[in-house]
Scaffold this motif. Structure first.
Motif, PDB file in Angstrom:
ATOM      1  N   LEU A 191       0.811  -1.226   0.000  1.00 31.08           N
ATOM      2  CA  LEU A 191       0.000   0.000   0.000  1.00 31.08           C
ATOM      3  C   LEU A 191       0.840   1.269   0.000  1.00 31.08           C
ATOM      4  O   LEU A 191       0.414   2.292  -0.533  1.00 31.08           O
ATOM      5  N   ASP A 192       2.025   1.207   0.620  1.00 30.66           N
ATOM      6  CA  ASP A 192       2.841   2.431   0.675  1.00 30.66           C
ATOM      7  C   ASP A 192       3.465   2.766  -0.670  1.00 30.66           C
ATOM      8  O   ASP A 192       4.029   3.850  -0.842  1.00 30.66           O
ATOM      9  N   HIS A 193       3.359   1.872  -1.636  1.00 32.29           N
ATOM     10  CA  HIS A 193       3.920   2.131  -2.964  1.00 32.29           C
ATOM     11  C   HIS A 193       2.851   2.277  -4.042  1.00 32.29           C
ATOM     12  O   HIS A 193       3.056   2.985  -5.022  1.00 32.29           O
ATOM     13  N   MET A 194       1.719   1.599  -3.855  1.00 32.18           N
ATOM     14  CA  MET A 194       0.697   1.687  -4.912  1.00 32.18           C
ATOM     15  C   MET A 194      -0.518   2.527  -4.516  1.00 32.18           C
ATOM     16  O   MET A 194      -1.341   2.856  -5.365  1.00 32.18           O
ATOM     17  N   GLY A 222      13.243   0.272  -5.307  1.00 32.72           N
ATOM     18  CA  GLY A 222      12.096  -0.120  -4.495  1.00 32.72           C
ATOM     19  C   GLY A 222      12.515  -0.566  -3.109  1.00 32.72           C
ATOM     20  O   GLY A 222      13.383   0.053  -2.478  1.00 32.72           O
ATOM     21  N   ASP A 223      11.953  -1.673  -2.646  1.00 33.68           N
ATOM     22  CA  ASP A 223      12.253  -2.149  -1.296  1.00 33.68           C
ATOM     23  C   ASP A 223      13.245  -3.296  -1.288  1.00 33.68           C
ATOM     24  O   ASP A 223      13.448  -3.949  -0.271  1.00 33.68           O
ATOM     25  N   THR A 224      13.889  -3.532  -2.454  1.00 31.21           N
ATOM     26  CA  THR A 224      14.954  -4.531  -2.491  1.00 31.21           C
ATOM     27  C   THR A 224      16.205  -3.995  -1.814  1.00 31.21           C
ATOM     28  O   THR A 224      16.847  -4.667  -1.021  1.00 31.21           O
ATOM     29  N   GLY A 246      13.142   2.794  -2.282  1.00 34.03           N
ATOM     30  CA  GLY A 246      11.770   2.945  -1.813  1.00 34.03           C
ATOM     31  C   GLY A 246      11.686   3.651  -0.469  1.00 34.03           C
ATOM     32  O   GLY A 246      10.687   4.306  -0.163  1.00 34.03           O
ATOM     33  N   HIS A 247      12.749   3.504   0.316  1.00 35.76           N
ATOM     34  CA  HIS A 247      12.792   4.141   1.634  1.00 35.76           C
ATOM     35  C   HIS A 247      14.205   4.658   1.870  1.00 35.76           C
ATOM     36  O   HIS A 247      15.177   3.999   1.513  1.00 35.76           O
ATOM     37  N   GLY A 248      14.315   5.837   2.504  1.00 33.52           N
ATOM     38  CA  GLY A 248      15.622   6.434   2.759  1.00 33.52           C
ATOM     39  C   GLY A 248      15.972   7.454   1.688  1.00 33.52           C
ATOM     40  O   GLY A 248      15.204   7.669   0.737  1.00 33.52           O
TER      41      GLY A 248
HETATM   42 ZN   LIG Z   1       7.880  -0.074   1.189  1.00 35.55          ZN
END
Ligand SMILES: [Zn+2]
Length: 237
Positions: free
Chosen positions: A56-59, A168-170, A216-218
């Motif tokens: 949800l935080d990405h789409m 992303g979140d990888t 995705g984060h940072g």
């Molecule tokens: Zn995320």
């Protein structure tokens, strides 16, 4: 790169046309539209939203574009199933709490639950599948890079002309629940569907021609991706 609520999205422009990479939380929709206005673009200029994955935080913010402008949403074939919620690769708030067990975790869980719960059943019915490894016919000519692990169909995007990798979140550079501070890292294990898959996916990014990382984060990171990968795997093996 735009920072939303503890999550980032990317805006790639080519003339007036725009590709969005991810779209923030549902509650980030206004900020998403404002970020387009800030670079002089209209929501109708968005040719495609490329999702790294269907959390949800990405789409979440994509819903506003889909509903009002019928903007196409694309991701990896497996992740398109996830976006349709044929299944859900996501931890529960209880798991998060048990795993985090610290004030930083608790604060993050509280904020996340507030942002997610009203939209917990959100799905995107009409999501197209990208072909990996070829330049997509979207502004920026991004190339989908399958990176399964965080979710089964997680997909990173490389913009070869600019040497930019949307990971992303990888591969991230921070998170409110991180135990290693800021800098290249994996997300904490609790977030990953397949931890070993994430490690393999990060390793697979090493040879890509990129020297700018949009995670995705940072924060955004300008450094050769091989060095970023090595540092991430050293800090979070
Ligand atoms: Zn995320």
């Amino acid at each position: 790169m735009v920072a939303g609520t503890n999550v980032n999205w990317g805006i790639v422009t080519d003339g007036t046309a725009v590709t969005l990479v991810d779209a923030g939380y549902p509650n980030d929709a206004d900020a998403l539209l404002a970020s387009l206005a800030a670079v002089g673009r209209h929501p109708g200029d968005v040719v495609a939203v490329l999702l790294t994955h269907a959390h949800l935080d990405h789409m979440g913010g994509a819903r506003a574009l889909v509903d009002r402008y019928r903007t196409p949403v694309l991701t990896g074939a497996e992740e398109a199933r996830h976006a349709r919620r044929e299944y859900l690769d996501q931890i529960s708030p209880g798991q998060m709490l048990r795993e985090c067990g610290r004030w930083a975790g608790l604060r993050w869980v509280a904020a996340t639950v507030r942002a997610v719960v009203p939209h917990a059943r959100m799905a995107l019915a009409d999501v197209g599948a990208v072909e990996p490894g070829v330049a997509l016919d979207v502004p920026g000519g991004l190339v989908a890079v399958p990176t399964p692990g965080h979710t089964r169909g997680h997909t990173a995007y490389l913009m070869p002309s600019a040497g930019v990798l949307f990971s992303g979140d990888t591969l991230v550079t921070g998170h409110p629940t991180s135990r290693v501070g800021s800098g290249p890292q994996k997300l904490p294990t609790v977030f990953n569907e397949d931890e070993r898959g994430v490690t393999a996916a990060i390793r697979g990014l090493r040879e890509l021609p990129a020297d700018t990382l949009v995670p995705g984060h940072g924060g955004l990171l300008r450094a050769p991706v091989a060095a970023v990968v090595d540092e991430a795997l050293r800090r979070t093996p």
